[in-house]
Design a protein around this motif. Structure first.
Motif, PDB file in Angstrom:
ATOM      1  N   GLN A 247       0.753  -1.198  -0.032  1.00  0.00           N
ATOM      2  CA  GLN A 247       0.065  -0.123   0.198  1.00  0.00           C
ATOM      3  C   GLN A 247       0.894   1.105   0.015  1.00  0.00           C
ATOM      4  O   GLN A 247       0.156   2.498   0.169  1.00  0.00           O
ATOM      5  N   GLY A 248       2.109   1.068  -0.001  1.00  0.00           N
ATOM      6  CA  GLY A 248       3.039   2.281  -0.043  1.00  0.00           C
ATOM      7  C   GLY A 248       3.255   3.064   1.019  1.00  0.00           C
ATOM      8  O   GLY A 248       3.569   4.390   0.961  1.00  0.00           O
ATOM      9  N   ARG A 249       3.131   2.415   2.108  1.00  0.00           N
ATOM     10  CA  ARG A 249       3.292   3.032   3.241  1.00  0.00           C
ATOM     11  C   ARG A 249       4.646   3.181   3.857  1.00  0.00           C
ATOM     12  O   ARG A 249       5.034   4.198   4.610  1.00  0.00           O
ATOM     13  N   CYS A 250       5.516   2.493   3.395  1.00  0.00           N
ATOM     14  CA  CYS A 250       7.008   2.368   3.747  1.00  0.00           C
ATOM     15  C   CYS A 250       7.681   1.352   3.106  1.00  0.00           C
ATOM     16  O   CYS A 250       7.249   0.568   2.099  1.00  0.00           O
ATOM     17  N   ALA A 251       9.090   1.402   3.272  1.00  0.00           N
ATOM     18  CA  ALA A 251       9.930   0.731   2.531  1.00  0.00           C
ATOM     19  C   ALA A 251      10.824   0.160   3.366  1.00  0.00           C
ATOM     20  O   ALA A 251      11.285   0.552   4.578  1.00  0.00           O
ATOM     21  N   ALA A 252      11.771  -0.933   3.084  1.00  0.00           N
ATOM     22  CA  ALA A 252      12.807  -1.434   3.886  1.00  0.00           C
ATOM     23  C   ALA A 252      14.069  -2.059   3.081  1.00  0.00           C
ATOM     24  O   ALA A 252      13.679  -2.367   1.794  1.00  0.00           O
ATOM     25  N   VAL A 253      15.147  -1.818   3.615  1.00  0.00           N
ATOM     26  CA  VAL A 253      16.237  -2.438   3.058  1.00  0.00           C
ATOM     27  C   VAL A 253      16.927  -3.352   3.961  1.00  0.00           C
ATOM     28  O   VAL A 253      17.405  -2.944   5.115  1.00  0.00           O
ATOM     29  N   LEU A 254      17.289  -4.379   3.572  1.00  0.00           N
ATOM     30  CA  LEU A 254      17.953  -5.449   4.264  1.00  0.00           C
ATOM     31  C   LEU A 254      19.357  -5.297   3.867  1.00  0.00           C
ATOM     32  O   LEU A 254      19.751  -5.661   2.730  1.00  0.00           O
TER      33      LEU A 254
ATOM     34  N   ILE B 165      13.504 -10.952   2.880  1.00  0.00           N
ATOM     35  CA  ILE B 165      12.051 -10.459   3.550  1.00  0.00           C
ATOM     36  C   ILE B 165      11.317 -10.023   2.438  1.00  0.00           C
ATOM     37  O   ILE B 165      11.401  -9.743   1.449  1.00  0.00           O
ATOM     38  N   VAL B 166       9.930  -9.939   2.907  1.00  0.00           N
ATOM     39  CA  VAL B 166       9.006  -9.476   1.997  1.00  0.00           C
ATOM     40  C   VAL B 166       7.903  -8.651   2.946  1.00  0.00           C
ATOM     41  O   VAL B 166       7.570  -9.237   4.271  1.00  0.00           O
ATOM     42  N   PHE B 167       6.992  -7.894   2.409  1.00  0.00           N
ATOM     43  CA  PHE B 167       5.727  -7.194   2.926  1.00  0.00           C
ATOM     44  C   PHE B 167       4.710  -7.876   2.626  1.00  0.00           C
ATOM     45  O   PHE B 167       4.462  -8.497   1.739  1.00  0.00           O
ATOM     46  N   LEU B 168       3.796  -8.069   3.528  1.00  0.00           N
ATOM     47  CA  LEU B 168       2.611  -8.930   3.444  1.00  0.00           C
ATOM     48  C   LEU B 168       1.280  -8.063   3.139  1.00  0.00           C
ATOM     49  O   LEU B 168       1.178  -6.900   3.426  1.00  0.00           O
ATOM     50  N   HIS B 169       0.291  -8.507   2.483  1.00  0.00           N
ATOM     51  CA  HIS B 169      -1.115  -7.856   1.958  1.00  0.00           C
ATOM     52  C   HIS B 169      -1.836  -8.244   3.399  1.00  0.00           C
ATOM     53  O   HIS B 169      -1.844  -9.144   4.139  1.00  0.00           O
ATOM     54  N   LYS B 170      -3.040  -7.442   3.185  1.00  0.00           N
ATOM     55  CA  LYS B 170      -4.331  -7.587   4.082  1.00  0.00           C
ATOM     56  C   LYS B 170      -3.972  -7.363   5.688  1.00  0.00           C
ATOM     57  O   LYS B 170      -4.670  -7.838   6.347  1.00  0.00           O
TER      58      LYS B 170
ATOM     59  N   LEU C  20       6.187  -7.038   7.987  1.00  0.00           N
ATOM     60  CA  LEU C  20       7.349  -7.631   7.391  1.00  0.00           C
ATOM     61  C   LEU C  20       7.471  -8.940   7.771  1.00  0.00           C
ATOM     62  O   LEU C  20       7.793  -9.182   8.667  1.00  0.00           O
ATOM     63  N   LEU C  21       7.564  -9.850   6.597  1.00  0.00           N
ATOM     64  CA  LEU C  21       8.007 -11.246   6.945  1.00  0.00           C
ATOM     65  C   LEU C  21       9.497 -11.674   6.625  1.00  0.00           C
ATOM     66  O   LEU C  21       9.776 -11.297   5.588  1.00  0.00           O
ATOM     67  N   ILE C  22      10.038 -12.170   7.704  1.00  0.00           N
ATOM     68  CA  ILE C  22      11.559 -12.476   7.499  1.00  0.00           C
ATOM     69  C   ILE C  22      11.708 -13.919   7.783  1.00  0.00           C
ATOM     70  O   ILE C  22      11.507 -14.539   8.525  1.00  0.00           O
ATOM     71  N   LEU C  23      12.604 -14.343   6.711  1.00  0.00           N
ATOM     72  CA  LEU C  23      12.990 -15.663   6.579  1.00  0.00           C
ATOM     73  C   LEU C  23      14.456 -15.831   7.142  1.00  0.00           C
ATOM     74  O   LEU C  23      15.281 -15.046   6.603  1.00  0.00           O
ATOM     75  N   HIS C  24      14.728 -16.583   8.211  1.00  0.00           N
ATOM     76  CA  HIS C  24      16.162 -16.470   8.728  1.00  0.00           C
ATOM     77  C   HIS C  24      16.390 -17.809   9.322  1.00  0.00           C
ATOM     78  O   HIS C  24      15.574 -18.763   9.271  1.00  0.00           O
ATOM     79  N   GLU C  25      17.620 -18.056   9.445  1.00  0.00           N
ATOM     80  CA  GLU C  25      18.111 -19.506   9.926  1.00  0.00           C
ATOM     81  C   GLU C  25      18.500 -19.460  11.479  1.00  0.00           C
ATOM     82  O   GLU C  25      19.416 -18.502  11.852  1.00  0.00           O
ATOM     83  N   VAL C  26      17.941 -20.203  12.160  1.00  0.00           N
ATOM     84  CA  VAL C  26      18.151 -20.181  13.578  1.00  0.00           C
ATOM     85  C   VAL C  26      19.526 -20.617  13.802  1.00  0.00           C
ATOM     86  O   VAL C  26      20.059 -20.043  14.830  1.00  0.00           O
ATOM     87  N   ALA C  27      20.018 -21.672  13.241  1.00  0.00           N
ATOM     88  CA  ALA C  27      21.331 -22.468  13.565  1.00  0.00           C
ATOM     89  C   ALA C  27      21.905 -22.768  12.172  1.00  0.00           C
ATOM     90  O   ALA C  27      21.178 -23.498  11.670  1.00  0.00           O
TER      91      ALA C  27
END
Length: 369
Positions: free
Chosen positions: A117-124, A189-194, A200-207
């Motif tokens: 919806q154009g409310r913000c942006a993020a840079v990883l 990382i991706v932004f989600l809808h609805k 912001l949904l983050i995919l990361h590795e625990v170990a």
């Protein structure tokens, strides 16, 4: 449409035109569309990622975000009159050495993502550093343009001409250290809808792990959904998921809600209320986790015989929990990219060159714990 060429040093702007039958330039039945190049603009560096910041109203144009190594961001907008791009703002995150956490080389470049919806942006950047950029309201900018020519008699904006649209832009950025929230080794990382607020949904590795350690640790990837409040600079975790396959490498947002996680053998779908999975090749066979191999050097059985018996007992020591019959595929169908999500369906491009069409169907219960 904006694309970067093979060496990522040139930005090309394209647009579509409708084609009409020959001999009827004034009208007729349309026979199709084609792409025509508007401009080709050389760039000063290699583009690591590209994203579009959507305008928040009908009077606001979209903006283009380009990232460059090691941590640079350019916000661009398109000039309809000059048929070129203008730099709206430049952001430089390399000045603080503490963001690198003592490292000098990073395998992954900076990645820019934007809220639908154009409310913000993020840079990883730098594995665990997240730069957040709030989108600016353009009412003040539109007022400034009107004050520059209050009577509408200027040369650039004659009376009766349509008002020029204002491009979306971002304000002052700030950096969040995800490592302090227990999120390390971020893969995507991706932004989600609805959602009412940007999520912001983050995919990361625990170990960290690798195939040689799958016996001890194999499902090490996890998801974390953060609600982004750029006004108060608060980012609480609203939901998460764990025990994803260790080879999960990409996230794709779904317009109807949730996101798809792509791995070598599976396509997984996650929402705040549940999850499901689809196996795409025969290498996703479930197998019992082998017991630890204890070798008694003083025993009667030789160590080589113990190891051979152990390997024969657990021949399918692979993840995940779902499987297809071994005779269903001779060539491995390894997902490479999910192209688009349209009308409750997706198009999955496979590394073998094939295309897999997937349709979302309602389920009563989840198939992936």
């Amino acid at each position: 449409m904006a694309i970067c060429n093979q060496d990522n040093r040139k930005l090309q702007s394209l647009y579509t035109t409708d084609m009409v039958p020959d001999g009827d330039p004034d009208g007729g039945i349309l026979t199709g569309s084609r792409l025509e190049q508007l401009a080709s603009i050389p760039l000063a560096g290699l583009v690591e990622s590209i994203a579009v910041l959507r305008g928040r109203s009908s009077s606001q144009k979209d903006a283009l975000l380009l990232t460059f190594r090691d941590a640079k961001l350019s916000v661009l907008d398109w000039d309809d009159n000059a048929h070129t791009i203008h730099t709206s703002s430049l952001h430089y995150f390399e000045g603080d050495p503490s963001l690198r956490m003592g490292r000098t080389v990073f395998p992954l470049g900076p990645k820019a993502v934007t809220d639908p919806q154009g409310r913000c942006a993020a840079v990883l950047m730098f594995h665990t550093q997240l730069a957040l950029l709030p989108a600016m309201e353009t009412e003040g900018l539109e007022l400034d343009l009107m004050m520059d020519d209050p009577y509408g008699d200027g040369v650039d904006s004659p009376r009766g001409a349509p008002a020029e649209l204002v491009s979306a832009t971002v304000g002052n950025s700030y950096v969040v250290n995800l490592a302090k929230m227990g999120i390390k080794q971020v893969k995507d990382i991706v932004f989600l809808h609805k959602y009412n607020e940007p999520v912001l949904l983050i995919l990361h590795e625990v170990a960290p792990t690798w195939p040689a350690r799958y016996r001890d640790s194999k499902d090490t990837m996890a998801l974390a959904a953060l609600s982004i409040n750029v006004v108060h600079k608060r980012h609480p975790k609203i939901w998460d998921a764990s025990a994803l396959p260790s080879d999960t490498f990409k996230l794709i947002p779904v317009p109807s809600g949730g996101a798809l996680a792509l791995s070598q053998n599976m396509i997984m779908y996650f929402t705040q209320g549940g999850s499901s999975a689809l196996v795409v090749n025969r290498y996703a066979l479930p197998g019992k986790v082998p017991e630890k191999l204890d070798i008694d050097v003083e025993g009667e059985t030789l160590p080589a015989q113990l190891a051979a018996h152990h390997a024969a007992t657990y021949p399918n020591n692979v993840h995940p929990v779902s499987a297809l019959p071994t005779q269903t595929a001779r060539t491995p169908a390894i997902p490479a990219h999910l192209h688009a999500v349209v009308n409750q369906g997706i198009m999955c491009c496979l590394r073998s060159g094939g295309i897999l069409q997937i349709r979302f169907a309602a389920r009563v219960e989840s198939t992936l714990a």
